[in-house]
Design an enzyme around this catalytic site. Structure first.
Site, PDB file in Angstrom:
ATOM      1  N   CYS A   1      -2.296  38.810  26.796  1.00  0.00           N
ATOM      2  CA  CYS A   1      -2.302  38.163  25.482  1.00  0.00           C
ATOM      3  C   CYS A   1      -3.668  38.202  24.802  1.00  0.00           C
ATOM      4  O   CYS A   1      -3.752  38.097  23.576  1.00  0.00           O
ATOM      5  CB  CYS A   1      -1.829  36.716  25.602  1.00  0.00           C
TER       6      CYS A   1
ATOM      7  N   HIS B   1      -3.742  33.119  19.059  1.00  0.00           N
ATOM      8  CA  HIS B   1      -2.615  33.659  19.816  1.00  0.00           C
ATOM      9  C   HIS B   1      -1.428  32.720  19.651  1.00  0.00           C
ATOM     10  O   HIS B   1      -1.556  31.499  19.806  1.00  0.00           O
ATOM     11  CB  HIS B   1      -3.010  33.777  21.285  1.00  0.00           C
TER      12      HIS B   1
ATOM     13  N   ASN C   1       6.128  34.374  21.277  1.00  0.00           N
ATOM     14  CA  ASN C   1       4.892  34.902  21.870  1.00  0.00           C
ATOM     15  C   ASN C   1       5.033  36.415  22.037  1.00  0.00           C
ATOM     16  O   ASN C   1       5.809  36.884  22.861  1.00  0.00           O
ATOM     17  CB  ASN C   1       4.653  34.233  23.226  1.00  0.00           C
TER      18      ASN C   1
END
Length: 322
Positions: free
Chosen positions: A113, A249, A279
């Site tokens: 990520c 993020h 996500n």
């Protein structure tokens, strides 16, 4: 001095959009449960004809169009992904071919990520040497391919997508010029077992599935993201009062809320897309940035902070005068 200036942004999403109600049909979950714990309402899932490379190439085309730059003028491609099309060659080289670029430096970066932040720092370092002039920096993922669709604690959290930016090395005024002002990256491999994939070429010979201990990851994320944001602002000679936008993020709405409170930042300054994209790992920051640029929120001259944390753990931030 030479700084890496953002000339354009772009993004791409798979055609298929999946709602929480759709997931209720296959998992022991509910829209209310997912929204309350994550803020997620929708995610996009790649179809058979869509891969990390095809999504990345579409995002690059949009970024190049936004920048007014031809693909032939790109001499560096850095692609962040944890879900490459193949073990090798690098997915970046597939994107290069799809864009019709005959020759340039092209490689992948793997930091899950946080991958896009790692890719930004790598590209920025290479542009500031003057060896390269223009770069495509990409975050692209098809996380749906490594999810355990029987695990309701993880399957509802992730989606697929890609985002890209065009960076150009330009002479810039040290005090007021546009470009990347500061970056800071971290990693701590001691936390491998909190967020990982249970497979790989040299261990199981399989791709494996994503595994996560959500409560522990949440705790580390809030602390690490707030700390690295403050740390990067100090390097840039700025404070949180100077920040126009934070593009974080997009993992969980509760993490975003907790991070903004910890920093004393107004929620209005946080770009949030987790509700519609879920996500998307390395794609989440450039995806959210492109949304905020295209809807007119992020404007030239503003101070924008990008930040992310992912498996490893890895985490990092970048301060940009857009």
């Amino acid at each position: 001095m030479i700084r890496s200036v953002v000339l354009g942004t772009g993004s791409a999403l798979p055609e298929r959009r999946v709602s929480n109600a759709d997931l209720e049909q296959q998992l022991d979950t509910s829209d209310a449960w997912i929204v309350e714990r994550t803020g997620i309402r929708f995610r996009h899932i790649a179809g058979p004809h869509e891969t990390t490379a095809t999504l990345a190439a579409d995002a690059c085309r949009a970024a190049l169009n936004s920048a007014g730059v031809a693909a032939a003028d790109i001499d560096l491609i850095v692609l962040a992904t944890a879900t490459p099309d193949q073990t090798f060659p690098a997915t970046a080289t597939k994107v290069q071919a799809m864009l019709g670029i005959d020759d340039c430096v092209a490689f992948d970066v793997a930091a899950v990520c946080s991958g896009f932040l790692y890719a930004v720092q790598v590209a920025d370092s290479m542009l500031r040497t003057g060896v390269h002039r223009r770069a495509l920096v990409i975050g692209a993922e098809t996380f749906s391919r490594i999810l355990d669709w029987e695990d309701r604690t993880t399957a509802v959290l992730f989606g697929d997508g890609a985002g890209a930016i065009v960076l150009e090395g330009q002479e810039s005024d040290a005090a007021t010029g546009r470009g990347i002002l500061a970056t800071k990256l971290h990693a701590d491999g001691r936390h491998n077992d909190l967020l990982y994939v249970d497979g790989g070429p040299s261990t199981t010979g399989t791709v494996g599935k994503l595994r996560m201990k959500g409560r522990e990851v949440f705790r580390h994320a809030v602390v690490n993201l707030a700390a690295v944001l403050e740390e990067t602002l100090v390097i840039a000679g700025l404070t949180s009062a100077d920040v126009d936008w934070v593009v974080p993020h997009q993992a969980n709405a509760r993490i975003l809320d907790a991070t903004s409170r910890k920093l004393g930042l107004s929620p209005d300054k946080i770009v949030v897309t987790v509700d519609r994209h879920a996500n998307t790992s390395a794609a989440s920051v450039p995806l959210a940035l492109d949304v905020a640029v295209r809807d007119g929120r992020v404007r030239q001259g503003e101070i924008v902070v990008l930040e992310a944390m992912g498996g490893g753990f890895t985490w990092g931030a970048a301060v940009v005068r857009f």
